[in-house]
Motif scaffolding. Structure first.
Motif, short mmCIF file in Angstrom:
data_model
loop_
_atom_site.label_atom_id
_atom_site.label_comp_id
_atom_site.label_asym_id
_atom_site.label_seq_id
_atom_site.Cartn_x
_atom_site.Cartn_y
_atom_site.Cartn_z
N SER A 75 0.84 -1.20 0.00
CA SER A 75 0.00 0.00 0.00
C SER A 75 0.88 1.25 0.00
O SER A 75 0.61 2.22 -0.70
N ALA A 76 1.93 1.20 0.83
CA ALA A 76 2.81 2.36 0.91
C ALA A 76 3.64 2.51 -0.36
O ALA A 76 3.91 3.62 -0.81
N GLY A 103 7.25 1.49 11.90
CA GLY A 103 7.05 1.33 10.46
C GLY A 103 5.66 1.75 10.05
O GLY A 103 5.49 2.55 9.11
N LYS A 104 4.64 1.26 10.77
CA LYS A 104 3.27 1.61 10.39
C LYS A 104 3.01 3.09 10.58
O LYS A 104 2.34 3.73 9.76
N LEU A 105 3.54 3.65 11.68
CA LEU A 105 3.35 5.07 11.94
C LEU A 105 3.95 5.91 10.81
O LEU A 105 3.31 6.85 10.30
N LEU A 106 5.17 5.55 10.41
CA LEU A 106 5.83 6.31 9.34
C LEU A 106 5.06 6.16 8.03
O LEU A 106 4.97 7.10 7.23
N ILE A 107 4.52 4.95 7.78
CA ILE A 107 3.75 4.74 6.55
C ILE A 107 2.51 5.63 6.56
O ILE A 107 2.21 6.32 5.59
N ILE A 138 -6.04 3.99 2.94
CA ILE A 138 -4.88 3.31 3.52
C ILE A 138 -4.92 3.43 5.05
O ILE A 138 -4.70 2.45 5.77
N TRP A 139 -5.22 4.63 5.53
CA TRP A 139 -5.30 4.83 6.99
C TRP A 139 -6.31 3.88 7.60
O TRP A 139 -6.02 3.18 8.57
N THR A 145 -7.02 -3.11 10.47
CA THR A 145 -6.41 -4.44 10.44
C THR A 145 -5.45 -4.63 11.60
O THR A 145 -5.28 -5.74 12.08
N THR A 146 -4.82 -3.56 12.08
CA THR A 146 -3.95 -3.71 13.24
C THR A 146 -4.77 -4.16 14.44
O THR A 146 -4.38 -5.06 15.18
#
Lengths: 513, 115
Positions: A322-323, A401-405, A418-419, A425-426
């Motif tokens: 996605s990213a 990683g997820k935060l930066l994405i 995406i958000w 999903t998390t």
């Protein structure tokens, strides 16, 4: 630059190729010696990859012409930040996996584990280094052929069944790959990726349709390797049926697909491709979002821990892609950071699940309530940590990683999708792993008696290896600054393909406009 | 023009046959389908160097035009890989049949209801 770097590039290919063949020819009946050779090779590859990464971190792009045939006529190996990073990741993962296989004796369950492992590394390293599209196909074949052997390592009916499906789908994928390569060659008259990038940017309007078709055919092939929906059906079966050691190594296999998508997407079909610019991203993004959702929802459908690990690898590929598929420089850096994280976290999870399964006797890795088993305290800790890693909770690197994405994709028009997908999903992932953990460790703690285990190899060694991988995740968090600086610079380099083209074709020949 | 049409339709027929066979339920047709697909691709790669008749592929003093040698090298590589892979799939399919007692790709026993 130092003079030995070009030869180090090719050493990353020659070393596993030579040692793999020698192990096969001379040491086939001597397990101890082949273990030593394998471990030595993996250690040396870590050293080589580390020094190549040191070199690439200066921002230089190195091109190595095989047989000194000048590009675009000969085949070149190209080292840039991205390939160096992937080489280092591969070699570190390989070292962990081979150590685990040796300490737990997983390599004695079938023939030729060590030669196959070396050939697998040859294919992986080659795919990351090559600058030639047809050569990429050849290295894909090398790594696939080795992976067929590794997948079937140890045999058994379920494994053979999953093996047939995996082999057939990958052979169809190879056929499509050749079709895409053939189309591009027919239009551009070259196979060198840098040269192809120049030719595509100069292509006449009449050829654009063919190039678009080729780009999308290649995207399908790479998406198949990356297990993107709707091409993901092979992944859960294959990963769940093979040995845990091999599944842990395969955590890098899906990243090869992601690497090829990133490389061709930014270099050949990037912003200089005129009307075709970034066309692959439009198709990948919806697929990546659905992959994320299906991967994590699949966690609830899983009946064994191994299935859960396989689905979560699939889901994390969705997050990664996605990213990637918004194709923005500020999202690519986080995506690469997450790629490193998810490879190590996925591998750690597979190893931990394997240790749990081996200690639960007949219960295996099924999500059942069973009596306590040996080392259940230690393993519950490791399971907890690796679940935190793969789902992406603090303090491990998945969270960063997820935060930066999330931060990186903010400017993209599809950011809301995406958000929403990543956040929901998390949560699903947390619930699913909490459910699994509570059933296997917590509820099981109140059951009377213990499960006796037969002689167990590497009781502490295996845990040490998994712990090492988890420590790497912690290190990724602690060293988040330098690592994200490197991945950010990598993204910048990817979005300035002129550097790559100049390095391959020489500064004068590569002028695009 | 005739030759282009002939080659193009040969590739199309081979691909269609290959796709149909790959989608069959048993391993033997699937293997045949993979072989057909690889034949189709070999022809396709060959045609990507343009169809040229009676021209040398490498340097010749008397030649006025050349045929492209590169696709021929590519096809050679592709043939070798496809040949090896076909042999591997046949053995794998045979082994799976002996081990599981069925040659269905998805592992169902013969006569069992397909879900």
């Amino acid at each position: 630059m130092s003079a030995h770097v070009p030869h180090l590039i090719v050493a990353a290919l020659i070393l596993p190729a030579v040692l793999g063949s020698l192990t096969l020819l001379l040491l086939r009946h001597r397990l101890d010696a082949s273990r030593l050779v394998s471990l030595g090779s993996c250690l040396a590859l870590v050293g080589i990859a580390a020094s190549l990464t040191m070199h690439a971190s200066s921002g230089a792009v190195e091109s190595y012409a095989l047989g000194n045939w000048r590009a675009p006529f000969g085949i070149v190996l190209v080292l840039d930040r991205l390939s160096a990073m992937m080489l280092l990741l591969t070699s570190v993962l390989a070292l962990a996996v081979i150590s685990y296989a040796v300490v737990t004796g997983a390599d004695r369950k079938g023939w030729h584990f060590h030669p196959l492992f070396q050939f697998q590394l040859l294919g992986l390293n080659g795919a990351f280094l090559t600058g030639d599209l047809f050569n990429l196909f050849v290295f894909f074949e090398v790594l696939l052929i080795a992976s067929y052997g590794l997948l079937l390592h140890g045999q058994g009916a379920a494994r053979l069944k999953a093996g047939v499906q995996y082999v057939v789908i990958n052979l169809v994928g190879s056929t499509l790959f050749l079709m895409g390569v053939g189309l591009l060659y027919g239009v551009t008259g070259t196979l060198n990726m840098a040269d192809m990038a120049v030719r595509v940017s100069e292509a006449s309007p009449g050829d654009q349709g063919l190039i678009a078709a080729a780009a999308l055919v290649l995207t399908v092939v790479f998406a198949l390797k990356a297990a993107l929906v709707p091409l993901h059906f092979w992944l859960p079966g294959a990963y769940a049926a093979t040995t845990a050691t091999v599944a842990a190594l395969f955590a890098i296999m899906t990243k090869v697909g992601a690497y090829a998508l990133i490389r061709t997407g930014t270099l050949i079909f990037g912003e200089d491709a005129g009307t075709l610019a970034w066309l692959t991203g439009d198709w990948m993004l919806p697929a990546a979002i659905v992959t994320t959702a299906i991967g994590f929802i699949g966690l609830f459908a899983a009946r064994t821990l191994r299935d859960m690990a396989a689905w979560s690898v699939g889901g994390s590929m969705g997050v990664l892609l996605s990213a990637v598929s918004v194709f923005r420089v500020e999202a690519m850096g986080p995506a690469l950071y997450y790629a490193v994280h998810s490879t190590l976290a996925g591998a750690a999870l597979f190893l931990v699940v394997d240790m749990i399964a081996k200690r639960r006797g007949a219960h295996g890795d099924a999500l059942t309530v069973a009596p306590r088993f040996c080392q259940s305290e230690l393993l519950s800790g490791l399971f907890f940590l690796s679940a935190i890693g793969i789902v992406g909770l603090p303090p491990l690197s998945g969270f960063i990683g997820k935060l930066l994405i999330l931060d990186g994709v903010r400017a993209a028009p599809e950011a809301a999708w995406i958000w929403a997908t990543i956040l929901i999903t998390t949560l699903i992932g947390v619930l699913a792993f909490a459910r699994a953990g509570s059933r296997i460790f917590w509820k099981s703690a109140s059951v009377e008696g213990t499960i006796p285990v037969r002689a167990l190899r590497g009781r502490w060694g295996g845990a040490g290896v998994a712990g090492g991988l988890l420590a790497l995740l912690a290190a990724l968090t602690v060293l988040g600054g330098p690592v994200t600086a490197y991945t950010g610079a990598t993204a910048a380099q990817l979005f300035d393909p002129q550097q790559y083209i100049d390095a391959v074709l020489g500064p004068t020949a590569g002028g695009r406009r | 023009m005739t030759m282009e049409l002939l080659v193009a339709s040969a590739i199309a027929v081979l691909t269609a046959a290959g796709v149909y066979l790959v989608l069959r339920g048993r391993t033997f047709p699937v293997v045949l389908g993979l072989a057909f697909l690889s034949y189709a691709i070999n022809l396709f790669l060959f045609a990507m160097g343009r169809l040229v008749i009676d021209q040398p592929p490498i340097y010749d003093k008397a030649a006025e035009a050349y045929t492209d040698p590169l696709p021929q090298a590519l096809v050679l590589t592709a043939i070798v890989i496809a040949f090896g892979m076909t042999a591997f799939v046949v053995i794998l399919a045979l082994r799976t049949y002996l081990e599981t007692g069925t040659d269905q790709v998805d592992g169902h026993k013969d006569g069992e209801a397909q879900p």
